[in-house]
Design an enzyme around this catalytic site. Structure first.
Site, PDB file in Angstrom:
ATOM      1  N   LYS A 124       0.859  -1.187   0.000  1.00 27.96           N
ATOM      2  CA  LYS A 124       0.000   0.000   0.000  1.00 27.96           C
ATOM      3  C   LYS A 124       0.893   1.235   0.000  1.00 27.96           C
ATOM      4  CE  LYS A 124      -3.992   1.993   2.397  1.00 27.96           C
ATOM      5  NZ  LYS A 124      -3.454   3.346   2.639  1.00 27.96           N
TER       6      LYS A 124
ATOM      7  N   ARG B 153      -8.635  11.975  -6.398  1.00 26.42           N
ATOM      8  CA  ARG B 153      -9.828  11.208  -6.038  1.00 26.42           C
ATOM      9  C   ARG B 153     -10.947  12.106  -5.529  1.00 26.42           C
ATOM     10  NH1 ARG B 153      -9.277   6.535  -1.651  1.00 26.42           N
ATOM     11  NH2 ARG B 153      -8.728   8.319  -0.348  1.00 26.42           N
TER      12      ARG B 153
END
EC number: 6.5.1.2
Length: 741
Positions: free
Chosen positions: A130, A151
């Site tokens: 991640k 995002r």
């Protein structure tokens, strides 16, 4: 995480309502600072803790949950500084789990759902690191990049196309052919770890505030209004998924990664498709051990169902996909207050600044001090005394102050000023030679701090390995009246006479232990200890004897069992091999590797002292810098006195040649990595050297053999990449005996 069952029949108390409102406000404020201002006010671990408490209250009292609750939102808000962009397909967050038990529950739930469809045999897990970066969505039409966006809230992001075009990893035109008419490529923009350190140094040099961490540096760089400024930042990107994908032939996540590579898009090298939960655990453990060896920072592992059909069957909640989860590693970064910056004078005179902080728990232990290396590092990190700072501690690694949380400054902070005189003895400080970054105290012989550090070093595991002679004992043996500061390492200094005036007397001290005068001197040494009640510190301090027991109404003070053990261990240490004696002398640059090489080449202290600088430099593993340091050290009269005094009191100054051990490894270089059952690391090196081999600490093409024990790490990986000969412990024993594995 255990499931919290809703209790809808209860009316939440006012205290719960107040807590919920405060949590909601705090989470929103911290999230806005993190996503929109790229300036986190709390550590990730603290935010996660607040967010989970918010989720817990909402599970217990669903009537409190509003549509605009932070738990119902994805990411941050869209900044007015950039044009809003609608994503073709929503960008979701990931569900976080914080323990292996929670991960097992999640995988069990996903597996059970797949089993109901009768397709469990098709279930595999794509696992990847991640990345701690900024999520970005790239839109390509007929293979041409037309838009890049953050995002945002998942539906709407910020148009950062001009800035994204400055990132060399992002192609403007896709390679190959057969691209979908319109495709969204999702990924993470980041700054590599090494480049982040260099960037912060440049920021401070320019008089600007440094970034708190690489993620915020990447986010801040992408949100520059001038793309020319973004172009100056060392941004990289790895892509890890696809949003809108009409006409895409790939049937799985892993197939998609192969396709993205064919198109010239950058994909992470740190992923695997795994068949079982046990394999996932091994993947998590591997990158947990090597997380700081990677190109970029990570904070966990993402586990995804690989097959797209299964992903669609599992579906989404309002916020997260049911087919993917993020396992978060235990936090290694926290925020704490930097109360002061003090300096320590080391055994070779080097003056090192260190931060004194409000005690904080990180990576399983409480930390209140962390090194800052030298004045240039303090400047490069941009920290001020009084700052709230980001503190990192990776496992057992020394704690590190990463940088300040600039947004929390209130104007009361002040700069650190490096002292010009030694805080221990008052001698003017100066570099050892022109051009050195480090400054040193030149008063090596009588500086109390240097003596204390040298005595502690003498007892270290790499030197004489004297049990019971730790840091506090070294302080107690050497501290006495004089210019030494009132505190050592942040605690009050001992009171009483300094029993050791130099390290030469350590072994003499052990012989004279029964001398009444010495025993009286030891009895007078007292240290400050915090009073404790039921195991907890009270904040009150008292002076108690260090080497003798504390007297009571019934028993007088006497030498403690630890003191008696200390002097017995000192006497035993006299038989240690020559290389350990060399390490114990605190000669600059002379560590265990060089000491072993010297002991093997010359066999005795007399031979080493008699050797010319050229002869010393010719020894494999020594070289001209170490040779010059040895020559300079032995040219000082009081240095030679230490060696002579130790020899007089029985310290071994020559190695006996063990004819029973054949020179089976003559000319061979062997690297040992991981844990062996029948050898400690030092014993394995000793075994190699006494048989004529070179015990190296690094793997290269010149390495003949790599011995891999339990938990062998990156050295084993490199050995496999280079195609070297790798041995287990049984093969190592055979190699020692015969020279052939």
């Amino acid at each position: 995480m255990s499931r919290v069952e809703p209790q809808t029949d209860e009316i939440p108390a006012q205290g719960i309502r107040d807590e919920y409102e405060q949590l909601t406000e705090d989470v929103r404020r911290y999230r806005y600072a993190y996503y929109n201002e790229d300036s986190p006010l709390v550590s990730d671990a603290e935010f996660d803790q607040l967010y989970r408490r918010l989720e817990e209250i909402e599970a217990l009292h669903p009537e409190l949950v509003a549509n605009d609750s932070p738990t119902q939102e994805v990411g941050g808000e869209v900044s007015a500084a950039f044009a809003p962009v609608e994503h073709l397909q929503r960008m979701y967050s990931l569900e976080d789990v914080f323990s292996l038990e929670e991960l097992q529950v999640w995988i069990g739930r996903a597996t059970a759902s797949v089993e109901k469809q009768g397709r469990v045999d098709e279930l595999t897990w794509l696992s990847e690191v991640k990345i701690d970066g900024l999520a970005v969505n790239l839109l390509y039409r007929n293979g041409e990049l037309v838009r890049a966006a953050t995002r945002g809230d998942g539906h709407t992001g910020e148009d950062i196309t001009h800035n994204a075009l400055t990132i060399k990893d992002i192609p403007r035109t896709l390679k190959g052919s057969g691209h979908p008419a319109e495709v969204e490529i999702r990924g993470e923009v980041f700054i590599p770890s090494k480049a982040f350190l260099e960037l912060n140094e440049q920021m401070v040099e320019a008089g600007k505030a440094p970034f708190a961490n690489p993620r915020n540096a990447a986010a801040g760089s992408l949100r520059q209004k001038d793309p020319a400024l973004t172009a100056q930042r060392p941004l990289s990107m790895f892509v890890h998924g696809i949003g809108a994908r009409e006409g895409l032939a790939a049937s799985s996540q892993s197939e998609t990664y192969a396709l993205l590579q064919e198109w010239g898009l950058p994909t992470s090298p740190y992923f695997k498709v795994l068949d079982s939960y046990d394999d996932v655990l091994k993947f998590i453990e591997h990158f947990g051990d090597h997380r700081h060896d990677l190109l970029h920072e990570i904070d966990g592992i993402v586990i995804k169902v690989d097959d797209f059909a299964l992903q669609r069957a599992l579906g989404h909640t309002s916020r997260v996909p049911r087919w993917a989860v993020a396992y978060k590693y235990p936090p290694e970064e926290v925020h704490t207050k930097l109360l002061d910056i003090q300096v320590n004078v080391g055994r070779t005179g080097r003056v090192t600044p260190y931060g004194v902080m409000e005690p904080v728990k990180v990576a399983g232990s409480t930390v209140e001090m962390a090194t800052l290396h030298n004045q240039d590092v303090v400047k490069a990190k941009g920290v001020l005394i009084g700052d709230t700072v980001v503190l990192r501690k990776a496992g057992d690694v020394i704690p590190e102050i990463v940088g300040p949380v600039v947004a929390l400054r209130d104007g009361s902070e002040r700069e650190f000023v490096m002292p010009t005189e030694c805080p221990s003895c008052g001698t003017p400080l100066k570099p050892a030679k022109e051009g050195d970054v480090d400054i040193r105290c030149p008063n090596a012989k009588s500086c109390p701090s240097q003596l204390r550090e040298r005595v502690f070093h003498v007892a270290g595991r790499g030197a004489f390995d004297i049990e019971a002679l730790g840091w506090e004992a070294a302080i107690a043996l050497t501290s006495g009246p004089g210019p030494d500061p009132a505190t050592i390492g942040g605690r009050p200094a001992p009171e009483g006479p300094g029993v050791l005036t130099n390290e030469a007397r350590i072994f003499e001290l052990a012989e004279d232990y029964e001398d009444p005068a010495l025993r009286d001197a030891l009895a007078d040494v007292k240290v400050w200890r915090e009073k404790r009640s039921k195991g907890v510190g009270t904040g009150e301090w008292e002076l108690i004897p260090y080497f003798w027991t504390k007297p009571t109404a019934k028993t007088p003070s006497k030498p403690s069992a630890t003191t008696q053990k200390l002097f017995k261990e000192v006497q035993k240490a006299r038989s240690q091999p020559l290389w350990r004696v060399l390490v114990a002398l605190s000669i600059r640059h002379v560590g265990p590797t060089a000491s072993r090489a010297l002991a093997t080449a010359f066999g005795s202290m007399d031979a080493i002292r008699a050797a010319s600088e050229e002869q010393l430099a010719d020894v494999d593993g020594v070289g001209p810098i170490i040779a010059a340091a040895l020559t300079e050290w032995f040219a000082v009269d009081w240095h030679r006195e230490i060696v002579d005094t130790w020899a007089k009191h029985g310290v071994r100054m020559a190695d006996e040649v063990d004819e029973s051990k054949p020179r089976t490894l003559e000319g061979l270089t062997v690297v040992v990595t991981g844990s062996l059952e029948n050898f400690s690391r030092d014993e394995a090196k000793e075994a190699i050297i006494t048989r004529g081999g070179k015990a190296s600490g690094s793997v290269s093409k010149k390495t003949d053999y790599v011995v891999a024990g339990e938990s062998a790490g990156s050295k084993l990986d490199k050995a496999e990449q280079l195609g070297l000969r790798i041995l287990d412990e049984e093969g190592f024993v055979r190699l020692l005996e015969t020279g052939e594995a």
